[in-house]
Design a protein around this motif. Structure first.
Motif, mmCIF file in Angstrom:
data_model
loop_
_atom_site.group_PDB
_atom_site.id
_atom_site.type_symbol
_atom_site.label_atom_id
_atom_site.label_comp_id
_atom_site.label_asym_id
_atom_site.label_seq_id
_atom_site.Cartn_x
_atom_site.Cartn_y
_atom_site.Cartn_z
ATOM 1 N N ALA A 1 38.071 56.334 55.961
ATOM 2 C CA ALA A 1 37.207 55.469 56.766
ATOM 3 C C ALA A 1 36.489 54.418 55.925
ATOM 4 N N GLY A 2 36.319 54.669 54.636
ATOM 5 C CA GLY A 2 35.647 53.728 53.751
ATOM 6 C C GLY A 2 35.722 54.213 52.318
ATOM 7 N N VAL A 3 35.386 53.324 51.392
ATOM 8 C CA VAL A 3 35.383 53.677 49.974
ATOM 9 C C VAL A 3 34.052 53.206 49.383
ATOM 10 N N ALA A 4 33.238 54.169 48.947
ATOM 11 C CA ALA A 4 31.975 53.844 48.278
ATOM 12 C C ALA A 4 32.292 53.521 46.822
ATOM 13 N N VAL A 5 31.868 52.352 46.366
ATOM 14 C CA VAL A 5 32.149 51.900 45.008
ATOM 15 C C VAL A 5 30.828 51.822 44.250
ATOM 16 N N THR A 6 30.730 52.564 43.152
ATOM 17 C CA THR A 6 29.547 52.492 42.283
ATOM 18 C C THR A 6 30.022 52.336 40.847
ATOM 19 N N GLY A 7 29.302 51.540 40.087
ATOM 20 C CA GLY A 7 29.696 51.361 38.696
ATOM 21 C C GLY A 7 28.939 50.247 38.020
ATOM 22 N N LYS A 8 29.548 49.754 36.931
ATOM 23 C CA LYS A 8 28.957 48.682 36.134
ATOM 24 C C LYS A 8 30.029 47.685 35.736
ATOM 25 N N LEU A 9 29.615 46.435 35.616
ATOM 26 C CA LEU A 9 30.456 45.362 35.107
ATOM 27 C C LEU A 9 29.775 44.827 33.864
ATOM 28 N N ALA A 10 30.508 44.752 32.745
ATOM 29 C CA ALA A 10 29.951 44.208 31.511
ATOM 30 C C ALA A 10 30.685 42.939 31.136
ATOM 31 N N ASP A 11 29.931 41.914 30.757
ATOM 32 C CA ASP A 11 30.484 40.683 30.206
ATOM 33 C C ASP A 11 29.919 40.541 28.803
ATOM 34 N N SER B 1 32.291 37.023 33.704
ATOM 35 C CA SER B 1 33.298 37.974 34.201
ATOM 36 C C SER B 1 33.000 38.309 35.656
ATOM 37 N N THR B 2 34.055 38.378 36.465
ATOM 38 C CA THR B 2 33.931 38.768 37.861
ATOM 39 C C THR B 2 34.903 39.899 38.145
ATOM 40 N N ALA B 3 34.375 40.997 38.679
ATOM 41 C CA ALA B 3 35.209 42.118 39.116
ATOM 42 C C ALA B 3 35.433 41.963 40.615
ATOM 43 N N VAL B 4 36.692 42.013 41.032
ATOM 44 C CA VAL B 4 37.062 41.866 42.438
ATOM 45 C C VAL B 4 37.644 43.194 42.910
ATOM 46 N N PHE B 5 37.137 43.695 44.032
ATOM 47 C CA PHE B 5 37.558 44.960 44.627
ATOM 48 C C PHE B 5 38.134 44.656 46.002
ATOM 49 N N CYS C 1 38.314 39.096 36.281
ATOM 50 C CA CYS C 1 38.690 37.724 35.948
ATOM 51 C C CYS C 1 37.576 37.068 35.148
ATOM 52 N N ARG C 2 37.944 36.083 34.340
ATOM 53 C CA ARG C 2 36.972 35.338 33.536
ATOM 54 C C ARG C 2 37.001 33.886 33.990
ATOM 55 N N ASN C 3 35.819 33.325 34.207
ATOM 56 C CA ASN C 3 35.672 31.961 34.700
ATOM 57 C C ASN C 3 34.686 31.200 33.819
ATOM 58 N N PRO C 4 34.979 29.929 33.507
ATOM 59 C CA PRO C 4 34.054 29.159 32.674
ATOM 60 C C PRO C 4 32.723 28.953 33.387
ATOM 61 N N VAL C 5 31.634 29.039 32.622
ATOM 62 C CA VAL C 5 30.293 28.892 33.186
ATOM 63 C C VAL C 5 29.941 27.422 33.364
ATOM 64 N N ILE C 6 30.286 26.569 32.379
ATOM 65 C CA ILE C 6 29.873 25.169 32.418
ATOM 66 C C ILE C 6 31.047 24.228 32.665
ATOM 67 N N LEU D 1 35.201 23.100 33.542
ATOM 68 C CA LEU D 1 36.171 23.363 34.605
ATOM 69 C C LEU D 1 37.150 24.435 34.147
ATOM 70 N N PRO D 2 37.841 25.067 35.106
ATOM 71 C CA PRO D 2 38.839 26.063 34.714
ATOM 72 C C PRO D 2 39.843 25.443 33.754
ATOM 73 N N PRO D 3 40.526 26.217 32.962
ATOM 74 C CA PRO D 3 41.278 27.351 33.423
ATOM 75 C C PRO D 3 40.497 28.658 33.373
ATOM 76 N N SER D 4 40.777 29.491 34.353
ATOM 77 C CA SER D 4 40.274 30.857 34.405
ATOM 78 C C SER D 4 41.450 31.767 34.084
ATOM 79 N N TYR D 5 41.158 33.023 33.786
ATOM 80 C CA TYR D 5 42.239 33.984 33.575
ATOM 81 C C TYR D 5 41.776 35.356 34.043
ATOM 82 N N CYS D 6 42.747 36.233 34.299
ATOM 83 C CA CYS D 6 42.455 37.565 34.825
ATOM 84 C C CYS D 6 43.230 38.619 34.058
ATOM 85 N N GLY D 7 42.655 39.811 34.001
ATOM 86 C CA GLY D 7 43.370 40.963 33.484
ATOM 87 C C GLY D 7 44.326 41.478 34.541
ATOM 88 N N LYS D 8 45.106 42.483 34.182
ATOM 89 C CA LYS D 8 46.059 43.057 35.131
ATOM 90 C C LYS D 8 45.312 43.763 36.258
#
Length: 163
Positions: free
Chosen positions: A63-73, A91-95, A139-144, A146-153
């Motif tokens: 019915a749902g998935v509770a997600v708890t954790g940490k993201l480190a950049d 860094s952006t984590a996408v679920f 995924c990693r995105n430039p702060v200041i 323009l892209p390119p951005s890149y993502c892990g697997k």
């Protein structure tokens, strides 16, 4: 007389709850997760727990998935100086939750040179019943600039089987 009536009603309610345990018992199965940005320094990484919430009428579907954790950049303020240099990216984590091949829920969290804690639920309502997998990608995105951005697997976590 009122106390006797109240006691009788209370006993009936308890007996009803015991006779229909599926109504009161929704199962949650916890599963650890981890994903990273795929670069040599592991600038972005996330880890935590997926809490697969099974329905109350039967063990399936999820019915749902509770997600708890940490993201480190990296670098974080607590990192040693030699860990990773500041590269100007966040860094952006996408679920993403899927029911079969259909995306049913999505959440993301972002950190920049910090560690961010999070807790949210993917799905959890009638329109998202049947979550079969969750895909996590950092995924990693430039702060200041323009892209390119890149993502892990992308890392896929399947709903655990219920015995």
């Amino acid at each position: 007389m009122r106390r006797v009536r109240f006691a009788a009603i209370l006993m009936t309610a308890i007996a009803t709850a015991l006779a229909f345990p599926a109504v009161a018992d929704a199962a949650t199965i916890n599963q650890p997760f981890a994903a990273d940005s795929g670069d040599s320094c592991r600038y972005g990484s996330t880890a935590g727990t997926l809490g697969w919430q099974y329905g109350t009428t039967s063990p399936l579907p999820v019915a749902g998935v509770a997600v708890t954790g940490k993201l480190a950049d990296r670098p974080t303020p607590s990192d040693p100086a030699a860990t990773c240099r500041d590269d100007g990216y966040s860094s952006t984590a996408v679920f993403v939750a899927y029911a079969g091949s259909v995306e049913v829920a999505r959440q993301s969290r972002t950190a920049n040179n910090a560690t961010v804690s999070f807790a949210f639920t993917l799905g959890g309502n009638a329109s998202t019943i049947g979550i079969s997998r969750v895909v996590i990608q950092v995924c990693r995105n430039p702060v200041i600039t323009l892209p390119p951005s890149y993502c892990g697997k992308p890392v896929t976590y399947l709903a655990p089987p219920v015995a």
